[in-house]
Design an enzyme around this catalytic site. Sequence first.
Site, PDB file in Angstrom:
ATOM      1  N   GLU A 287      36.014 -31.950  26.990  1.00 55.19           N
ATOM      2  CA  GLU A 287      37.118 -31.711  27.933  1.00 55.19           C
ATOM      3  C   GLU A 287      38.257 -30.937  27.276  1.00 55.19           C
ATOM      4  OE1 GLU A 287      38.038 -35.740  28.878  1.00 55.19           O
ATOM      5  OE2 GLU A 287      36.257 -36.042  30.094  1.00 55.19           O
TER       6      GLU A 287
ATOM      7  N   CYS B 280      40.443 -42.294  35.787  1.00 57.44           N
ATOM      8  CA  CYS B 280      41.778 -41.811  35.442  1.00 57.44           C
ATOM      9  C   CYS B 280      42.274 -40.765  36.441  1.00 57.44           C
ATOM     10  CB  CYS B 280      41.791 -41.262  34.020  1.00 57.44           C
ATOM     11  SG  CYS B 280      40.588 -39.967  33.699  1.00 57.44           S
TER      12      CYS B 280
END
Length: 605
Positions: free
Chosen positions: A273, A369
Amino acid sequence: MPDAEKSHCIENFCIAAGRSGGERQGVIFCDTDAYKWLEAVAYCIESGNGKRFISMADQLIELICAAQEPDGYLNTYYSVVHPEQRWTNLAEGHELYCAGHLIEAAVAYHNATGKDELLSSAMRLADLIGDVFGTDKGKCHGYPGHQEIELALVKLYRTTGKESYLALAEYFIRQRGKRPNYLMNEMSARKELIFQDFSDYDEMYAQTQTEPVNQTEAVGHAVRALYMYSGMADVALETADEPLREACKTLWNNLTKRRMYITGGVGSSGHLERFTTDYDLPNDQMYCESCASVALMMFGQRMAALTREASYYDVVERALCNTVLAGISADGDRYFYVNPLEVWPANCLPSTSLAHVKPVRQSWFACACCPTNIARTLASLGQYIYAVDDRSIYINQFISSSVCVNIQQADVLVRLDSSYLVDGTVRITVETPAPRPFTIRVRVPSFYTNPEFLLSGKTIKPVIENGYAVLAVSRPGVQVFEIHGGVRPRWTAANLQVRADAGRLALSFGPFVYCLEQTDNGEALANLFAIPEEVTEERPALGLVGTLPVLSFRAKRLIGSIAETDALYGRPQFAFSEQRVKAIPYCLWCNRTPGEMLVWMHTTI
């Protein structure tokens, strides 16, 4: 939610509080799902729309506080699973990250309700962290693997006035990148990893390659980096630290001019990421986590506060209107974690390099999240519309709303009525009881053409400072300002060094990037070549929310490429047909029939 993965978040707090048995489950940092939910609820309460949630929120707060240990420690994973391992795995353990989100929730809930239970809990935890970490002999010289607590501690300092919280935030920023490298030494000593991808953990991923004040490129895990940059900007503002301020500007410029997608997405690599290198912006294998665009909005907001320059809100608006809004369905119950600019559903296959790209939104995630981050961001939108200092009220987004602020020792009511994406009009009504002068500073978006300003129906010519039109308010009573301008569809090309977009065009309307969907234009969208001539605005499509127009234009479709039509390769023999295609706002894609999606189109020029 019967079709969703369980997060186990609330159950974990029950176990930590001794109210139920069983085994703690879920990702190591899932405590933050509860904290971000509470923060979102707090903003809703503050705006007057969430009072029905107070009882539920208070019950959750009571449970969270019951899970807190006597010395102030609060983390369900370490309290339940490994109480002997506190603060021993900063790279992977997320203790400080969880603490940061608790602090943010506590500050928001205190501001909204005046209640102190969660704030007191957060202060006890922050005080414990201050006792554990620092440069003093005997203290831990580490810092968070996942940044977040830095900006949270500044919020806590602003709410409580305790200088120790600002000092602790500054410590975590100053300590990072010093030698020996704390996180790399910690990782090299570990025999087992919590996250298997961390076999590729390096200094760049962790933003520890050098001290933050000396960093010049956006590197590593995108969300971690942007939370850190936000904390850096906060500390620079509070301490008037000029080198840190300049570092923030350098990082912002690298990020937005070389490593950001047209949609405000950041973090192009699906592996870890993370950021990669300048201009590496692939459209179909990209990551662009929703949380990263939320963090970009946070960084932009802080840079505007640090510099008083309106241009930062151009990027905030871009991220909000595209990637952040795309991360949640129109019905508000399904989510994207990853936000690609090109989707061919047939090749989004498990166990491939495109496994992370989902052609439809998901009902939930075991690692949730992003949904909770989107929730708290949309609930806190007022903070992105308005800002205030000693002499000015800033209007940074044209979103219809109202706010009451105290300026020059008077309560000033501002009402914003915006239809600028329909007819180019923004109306600002200011009501003040006192004759003390102040200014309304209105951001003038870069795409807003030929703006004309009026006061009580008469043309005025305000000064433009740092991208803001400065409107003077010098008398009590009601004053009505109007702004009239143009918002038109516009074609955009990418820098020649963005290889993925060479010879391609994207279409925008105001801050909204547009895309093609299969349901409007047929399959094989990659075979369409846009003819960049006049674009027609049409009524919003059936099945889409809002009033944004559908944009229609001519295109050519490649219907033949080789003479041997059944071969994989052959002699070139191109053939085209012409069709009219329709584009919709990117933020609304995949709200109708699922299928292909495309932002960057080939062009005939």
